[in-house]
Design a protein around this motif. Structure first.
Motif, PDB file in Angstrom:
ATOM      1  N   ILE A 117       0.955   4.998   0.838  1.00 33.61           N
ATOM      2  CA  ILE A 117       0.206   5.991   1.583  1.00 33.61           C
ATOM      3  C   ILE A 117       0.772   7.372   1.261  1.00 33.61           C
TER       4      ILE A 117
ATOM      5  N   THR B 226       1.788  11.195   1.607  1.00 34.09           N
ATOM      6  CA  THR B 226       2.090  11.973   2.812  1.00 34.09           C
ATOM      7  C   THR B 226       2.110  13.463   2.544  1.00 34.09           C
TER       8      THR B 226
ATOM      9  N   HIS C 236       3.856   0.593   2.461  1.00 33.00           N
ATOM     10  CA  HIS C 236       3.550  -0.317   3.563  1.00 33.00           C
ATOM     11  C   HIS C 236       3.334  -1.710   2.974  1.00 33.00           C
TER      12      HIS C 236
ATOM     13  N   THR D 257      -7.564   2.691  -3.666  1.00 29.85           N
ATOM     14  CA  THR D 257      -7.065   2.207  -2.379  1.00 29.85           C
ATOM     15  C   THR D 257      -5.550   2.243  -2.283  1.00 29.85           C
ATOM     16  N   ASN D 258      -4.871   2.602  -3.364  1.00 28.90           N
ATOM     17  CA  ASN D 258      -3.406   2.723  -3.410  1.00 28.90           C
ATOM     18  C   ASN D 258      -2.687   1.426  -3.074  1.00 28.90           C
TER      19      ASN D 258
ATOM     20  N   ARG E 148     -13.145   1.900   5.993  1.00 26.37           N
ATOM     21  CA  ARG E 148     -12.594   3.107   6.618  1.00 26.37           C
ATOM     22  C   ARG E 148     -13.128   4.369   5.950  1.00 26.37           C
ATOM     23  N   TYR E 149     -13.193   4.368   4.607  1.00 23.66           N
ATOM     24  CA  TYR E 149     -13.725   5.526   3.890  1.00 23.66           C
ATOM     25  C   TYR E 149     -15.175   5.787   4.287  1.00 23.66           C
TER      26      TYR E 149
ATOM     27  N   GLU F 103       0.860  -1.180   0.000  1.00 17.70           N
ATOM     28  CA  GLU F 103       0.000   0.000   0.000  1.00 17.70           C
ATOM     29  C   GLU F 103       0.896   1.229   0.000  1.00 17.70           C
TER      30      GLU F 103
ATOM     31  N   CYS G 136       5.416   9.380  -0.621  1.00 18.10           N
ATOM     32  CA  CYS G 136       4.513   8.359  -0.100  1.00 18.10           C
ATOM     33  C   CYS G 136       5.288   7.422   0.811  1.00 18.10           C
TER      34      CYS G 136
ATOM     35  N   THR H 192      -2.753  11.256  -7.121  1.00 15.14           N
ATOM     36  CA  THR H 192      -2.373   9.904  -6.702  1.00 15.14           C
ATOM     37  C   THR H 192      -2.607   8.888  -7.809  1.00 15.14           C
TER      38      THR H 192
ATOM     39  N   LEU I 146      -5.284  13.777   0.670  1.00 15.85           N
ATOM     40  CA  LEU I 146      -5.632  13.039   1.878  1.00 15.85           C
ATOM     41  C   LEU I 146      -7.132  12.947   2.104  1.00 15.85           C
TER      42      LEU I 146
ATOM     43  N   ILE J   2     -10.244  -0.966   3.565  1.00 15.98           N
ATOM     44  CA  ILE J   2     -10.044   0.435   3.201  1.00 15.98           C
ATOM     45  C   ILE J   2     -11.376   1.109   2.887  1.00 15.98           C
TER      46      ILE J   2
END
Length: 164
Positions: free
Chosen positions: A14, A16, A108, A75-76, A133-134, A12, A105, A35, A23, A130
């Motif tokens: 993420i 930054t 992970h 979801t990257n 979470r969204y 993944e 980024c 992204t 974000l 994911i």
């Protein structure tokens, strides 16, 4: 006859950036252009990371077997295939990756697998997590049907269609 054995990395990326648009909760129909990487850009960044940290010998050991099989801009997450003998160099290159196409980024590594099937199952489970979470960030009710449902169905089909 000996077959070529692989390792599958589920990663993944993420973002930054302090930019609020990166974000924010993405729309699965039209993802944020900042992204929106593709497999070629991730491959080029990973190649450069391995060359910087492990040199020509490191790249020579993983270069032929390294491929980016899947990337989801919503979801990257990314599925990367590499030969079993040198998968630690590829994982180190992923871990030491700082940016892709100028976008900082944090990579992970979620799962390392010996078969594509287990990588697919982990990717599908992670996609569901994911999206949950969204939906929690958007404070959507549990039974609410939105564009994420169609995205989950489409991504499940894409991931299951991957072949070795």
């Amino acid at each position: 006859m000996v077959r070529f054995k692989n390792r599958w990395l589920l990663v993944e990326f993420i973002p930054t950036s302090s930019d609020a648009s990166i974000l924010s909760i993405p729309d699965p129909v039209k993802s944020s252009p900042q992204t929106n990487f593709d497999g070629k850009q991730i491959y080029a960044a990973l190649k450069q990371s391995i060359l910087n940290h492990y040199g020509d010998v490191g790249w020579g050991s993983v270069g032929l077997s390294l491929t980016v099989k899947y990337y989801s801009p919503v979801t990257n997450i990314c599925i990367i295939r590499v030969g079993r003998d040198h998968h630690k160099i590829a994982r180190g290159g992923v871990t030491l990756l700082e940016s892709i196409e100028g976008i900082k980024c944090i990579p992970h590594v979620i799962h390392v697998s010996g078969t594509i099937k287990h990588a697919q199952l982990a990717a599908i489970a992670h996609n569901r997590e994911i999206i949950a979470r969204y939906r929690a960030q958007a404070k959507a009710p549990v039974a609410y049907r939105d564009s994420y449902d169609s995205y989950l169905e489409l991504s499940n089909q894409e991931i299951e269609a991957l072949q070795d």
